[in-house]
Motif scaffolding. Structure first.
Motif, PDB file in Angstrom:
ATOM      1  N   LYS A  27      28.072  -3.554   4.155  1.00  0.00           N
ATOM      2  CA  LYS A  27      27.082  -4.615   4.022  1.00  0.00           C
ATOM      3  C   LYS A  27      25.699  -3.999   3.788  1.00  0.00           C
ATOM      4  N   GLU A  28      24.935  -4.687   2.970  1.00  0.00           N
ATOM      5  CA  GLU A  28      23.591  -4.193   2.663  1.00  0.00           C
ATOM      6  C   GLU A  28      22.602  -4.693   3.706  1.00  0.00           C
ATOM      7  N   VAL A  29      21.740  -3.802   4.128  1.00  0.00           N
ATOM      8  CA  VAL A  29      20.714  -4.112   5.115  1.00  0.00           C
ATOM      9  C   VAL A  29      19.327  -3.779   4.572  1.00  0.00           C
ATOM     10  N   PHE A  30      19.242  -2.706   3.806  1.00  0.00           N
ATOM     11  CA  PHE A  30      17.955  -2.208   3.337  1.00  0.00           C
ATOM     12  C   PHE A  30      17.724  -2.613   1.884  1.00  0.00           C
ATOM     13  N   VAL A  31      16.472  -2.899   1.585  1.00  0.00           N
ATOM     14  CA  VAL A  31      16.033  -3.212   0.232  1.00  0.00           C
ATOM     15  C   VAL A  31      15.027  -2.150  -0.179  1.00  0.00           C
ATOM     16  N   PHE A  34       0.840  -1.209   0.000  1.00  0.00           N
ATOM     17  CA  PHE A  34       0.000   0.000   0.000  1.00  0.00           C
ATOM     18  C   PHE A  34       0.867   1.249   0.000  1.00  0.00           C
ATOM     19  N   THR A  35       1.890   1.251   0.844  1.00  0.00           N
ATOM     20  CA  THR A  35       2.796   2.400   0.890  1.00  0.00           C
ATOM     21  C   THR A  35       3.546   2.569  -0.417  1.00  0.00           C
ATOM     22  N   LEU A  36       3.954   1.456  -1.021  1.00  0.00           N
ATOM     23  CA  LEU A  36       4.682   1.514  -2.289  1.00  0.00           C
ATOM     24  C   LEU A  36       3.817   2.116  -3.383  1.00  0.00           C
ATOM     25  N   GLY A  37       2.587   1.640  -3.527  1.00  0.00           N
ATOM     26  CA  GLY A  37       1.721   2.187  -4.560  1.00  0.00           C
ATOM     27  C   GLY A  37       1.358   3.630  -4.302  1.00  0.00           C
ATOM     28  N   HIS A  38       1.213   4.000  -3.055  1.00  0.00           N
ATOM     29  CA  HIS A  38       0.793   5.366  -2.726  1.00  0.00           C
ATOM     30  C   HIS A  38       1.920   6.366  -2.910  1.00  0.00           C
ATOM     31  N   GLY A  39       3.044   6.135  -2.249  1.00  0.00           N
ATOM     32  CA  GLY A  39       4.126   7.116  -2.265  1.00  0.00           C
ATOM     33  C   GLY A  39       5.205   6.865  -3.296  1.00  0.00           C
ATOM     34  N   GLY A  40       5.247   5.670  -3.892  1.00  0.00           N
ATOM     35  CA  GLY A  40       6.228   5.396  -4.926  1.00  0.00           C
ATOM     36  C   GLY A  40       7.489   4.733  -4.447  1.00  0.00           C
ATOM     37  N   GLU A  41       7.641   4.557  -3.144  1.00  0.00           N
ATOM     38  CA  GLU A  41       8.845   3.901  -2.627  1.00  0.00           C
ATOM     39  C   GLU A  41       8.537   3.275  -1.279  1.00  0.00           C
ATOM     40  N   ALA A  42       9.183   2.159  -1.008  1.00  0.00           N
ATOM     41  CA  ALA A  42       9.055   1.471   0.268  1.00  0.00           C
ATOM     42  C   ALA A  42      10.371   0.764   0.553  1.00  0.00           C
ATOM     43  N   TYR A  43      10.621   0.501   1.822  1.00  0.00           N
ATOM     44  CA  TYR A  43      11.921  -0.030   2.220  1.00  0.00           C
ATOM     45  C   TYR A  43      11.736  -1.196   3.183  1.00  0.00           C
ATOM     46  N   LYS A  44      12.545  -2.232   2.977  1.00  0.00           N
ATOM     47  CA  LYS A  44      12.608  -3.378   3.873  1.00  0.00           C
ATOM     48  C   LYS A  44      13.980  -3.399   4.545  1.00  0.00           C
TER      49      LYS A  44
END
Length: 741
Positions: A362-366, A198-208
């Motif tokens: 090291k990568e943590v966020f996607v 929902f956040t991705l479609g609304h604002g255009g970006e989301a993070y894991k």
């Protein structure tokens, strides 16, 4: 041993309440071990802890995973904290405008219940909002949930190369355990990811955020709200961002748990500042929508503390990058955890893989992106449909207000009729209201205001804006085959592909991001393989750590979703295409495999049981399963036919509207020509009249000038005659004798 605490009864005590009585024989020597804690209580009993918690102290700072905050002096820690907090405050200031846009986007969704205004003002009476943006976001979320989060798990193990029975068994076991973990072992994964869509479609970006949770003792992948992810300026992507800060609110008990687990150092944090209770603009908007008031308590144990987990590059004194025995000044990647109010650093850990000479972070966020636009700018449905939603909202309110005022009109009345107690006069059916108009006729005492209902042209504008916006946002119905059941397969798929091209691209981006997310989870399971089946009673690997480690090293974990199929509609159309090709060329296809593939694509489970495996003779048919299959197939066909009928009607309406618009444009051009001709004729008449007026003026001037000359000559003659007459009289007077009459 599950129970580590034992207690010896005191003198005169046969047993202790609610505790297990055990024989402590032979433990006298054991309690002398420094690793066992023995505490004598006031009642004479003794408490023995065989696994006491040892206060986190300074270990070996050469260990790669060591918390370096335990080894750095307080002055250096204070300097690092002040420097990072200053940069974080600047980063927060830069993203204020983006948070304001998020607040506006929440308002445009129209999910807050509001009452219409009692009195009209600058914004009218109605408070309704057009659901264009909400519809687009909900459709995207539902489609993403269906494609990216299947009910049996989102993971598929890629088994490339020469396939053998053993390799297939290992791949199936790993896939089974991973799916069990993400659906059962990590129960928060599905609802958290669903909310992220929902956040991705609304604002255009989301993070894991993918990391090992020290309290849950397992890898987790959780969504980080955009308002809580503070990025440094000038970064195109997360990988290029020099400083990433995760802001989180934690209860004091959670912080104490982290300290007791030895993850964070124990430091005096002090009471939280009152600023901790302040929330940003997005939190205020969400509280207004949810109906929850902000926390008003000021008890220190009830106030959440604000923690900054900063992934940054610093040149830490005492741990500098060395080359030939000399520090090079190269800033290395670290994870620094800071308590905002007390400015105490709780943790500093090296954030590169052990043995990596390049010191790569090291990568943590996607990062999940809807539409990547400009460098550092990601677009969502809020940006794509926001202005159109505003326009349609304004149009809806105008239409509703016009309807309200047209059905309940207001007006003006003369002051002489103002003897009534109120100006709100409502006459019910079959009633007559008396009025005192002071002898003035009622028709003259009252005048209704010129309210009018919504015109057809205004409604057409609303429909055009709505249809254009739906096509742009991918929520319009797709015309497939113009309602024909025998439409060419290639044409049908081409129409669907063209209409869903934007959302298909978004689906591919989500597939790539989820694949990266699973790769990070796999790396975490390599470090702690037993976490995969810690909550699984019957793992497929049967708790064989070596076999699991080999599978994690050799197998790639990818999303089960098909990156080339973004929706169930397109999947059904592909199934129909396979069926038609197999029917046209039956010799070229394995009919059983074709039907198995089609049933799997349309969601019919256990398709193998529907086939006849007995050699020869008519195949036995299970009536119930056959009816279920026919019902599902009929439902699919009905949906396809209904979709085609809708699109045929929509296309016909669209063509009619286009023809009407073209006719109106032609009529407008004719009117413009007529207006231009009338304007030219009026201009010619005006010039003719001006020329006639000029000629009359010149003729009048000529006539008047001739008369003026004549009058001047006559006056001169009269003056000359009078002068001569006067001269004659003078001469006569001079010739007459003196004294004579």
């Amino acid at each position: 041993m599950d129970h580590h605490n034992l207690r010896q009864a005191g003198p005169g005590q046969a047993s202790l309440p609610n505790e297990e009585t055990v024989n402590l024989g032979g433990l006298e020597e054991a309690v002398k071990d420094a690793s066992i804690l023995q505490v004598e209580l006031s009642d004479g009993s003794v408490s023995i802890n065989f696994a006491p918690h040892v206060k986190a102290g300074a270990g070996d700072d050469t260990e790669h995973e060591e918390n370096l905050a335990l080894h750095v002096d307080s002055g250096e820690l204070a300097g690092v904290a002040d420097n990072l907090l200053r940069h974080i405050r600047e980063d927060i200031t830069r993203q204020e405008q983006r948070l304001q846009d998020v607040v506006k986007g929440i308002d445009l969704l129209g999910i807050k219940l509001e009452e219409p205004r009692a009195e009209p003002n600058d914004e009218g009476i109605s408070v309704v909002r057009h659901p264009l943006l909400l519809e687009a976001v909900l459709r995207f979320q539902a489609n993403a949930r269906g494609e990216m989060l299947p009910a049996d798990g989102p993971v598929k193990v890629a088994n490339d190369g020469d396939q053998t029975v053993e390799l297939d068994a290992v791949a199936n076991a790993l896939e089974q355990d991973m799916n069990h973990y993400l659906t059962v072992g990590a129960p928060e994964y599905y609802p958290d990811t669903d909310r992220m869509f929902f956040t991705l479609g609304h604002g255009g970006e989301a993070y894991k955020k993918v990391y090992f949770h020290p309290i849950k003792r397992r890898p987790v992948s959780e969504t980080v709200d955009r308002k809580d992810l503070i990025l440094s300026d000038g970064a195109v992507s997360l990988e290029a961002c020099s400083r990433i800060t995760h802001r989180s609110k934690m209860r004091p008990s959670e912080i104490k748990r982290m300290q007791l687990a030895g993850v964070w150092r124990e430091a005096p944090l002090g009471p939280p500042a009152m600023s901790t209770m302040a929330v940003n603009t997005v939190d205020v908007a969400l509280q207004a929508v949810s109906g929850f008031d902000p926390k008003s308590t000021v008890e220190p144990e009830e106030v959440d503390r604000e923690i900054y987990e900063c992934y940054c590059e610093i040149d830490l004194r005492g741990y500098e990058h060395m080359e030939d025995g000399e520090p090079t000044g190269l800033a290395l990647p670290y994870r620094v955890t800071i308590d905002k109010d007390s400015k105490q650093i709780l943790e500093i850990r090296r954030w590169w893989e052990e043995g990596d000479d390049t010191y790569t972070r090291k990568e943590v966020f996607v990062e999940y992106v809807f539409v990547p636009a400009f460098p550092g700018v990601n677009l969502g449905l809020l940006h794509i449909l926001g202005n159109a939603t505003r326009a349609l909202t304004a149009a809806w309110r105008i239409a509703l207000d016009n309807g309200m005022l047209a059905n309940f009109p207001g007006g003006l009345m003369a002051r002489s009729t103002g003897k009534q107690q109120t100006t709100s006069i409502r006459v019910g059916p079959g009633q007559v209201a008396p009025m005192d108009a002071d002898g003035v006729p009622l028709k003259e005492a009252f005048m209704p205001l010129p309210y009018r209902d919504v015109t057809g042209g205004f409604v057409q504008i609303i429909q055009n804006v709505e249809q254009t916006s739906q096509r742009l946002g991918g929520t319009a119905e797709t015309a497939v085959g113009e309602g024909r059941s025998d439409a060419p397969v290639g044409t049908t798929i081409a129409l669907i592909d063209q209409a869903t091209k934007v959302l298909s691209a978004v689906h591919k981006r989500m597939h790539t991001a989820q694949q990266k997310e699973f790769a990070l989870l796999k790396d975490l399971f390599k470090k702690d393989p037993e976490a995969l089946w810690r909550s699984n009673r019957n793992p497929a690997f049967e708790r064989d750590v070596a076999r699991l480690e080999a599978a994690l090293d050799n197998k790639d974990i990818v999303p089960k979703a098909d990156p080339n199929t973004a929706s169930q509609t397109l999947r059904i159309q592909k199934a129909i295409a396979i069926y038609q090709m197999a029917k046209e060329n039956p010799a070229m296809f394995n009919q059983k495999e074709v039907y198995t593939r089609i049933m799997g694509m349309v969601g019919i489970e256990d398709a193998e049981s529907l086939f006849n495996n007995a050699p020869g003779g008519p195949p036995p048919i299970d009536p119930i399963k056959q009816m279920e299959a026919n019902a599902k197939l009929a439902g699919v066909q009905a949906k396809v036919a209904e979709m085609g009928s809708r699109q045929q009607i929509a296309a016909s309406q669209e063509q009619t509207k286009i023809a009407m618009a073209q006719a109106k444009m032609a009529e407008t051009r004719v009117r413009e020509k007529e207006v231009a001709i009338d304007a030219a004729n009026h201009a010619a008449d005006r010039r003719s009249k001006e020329m006639l007026a000029q000629a009359d003026l010149e003729q009048s001037m000529l006539v008047h000038s001739d008369k003026l000359l004549k009058d001047r000559a006559s006056m001169q003659a009269d003056d000359q005659f009078r002068q001569q007459e006067a001269e004659f009289k003078r001469q006569q007077a001079m010739q007459k004798p003196f004294g004579s009459e």
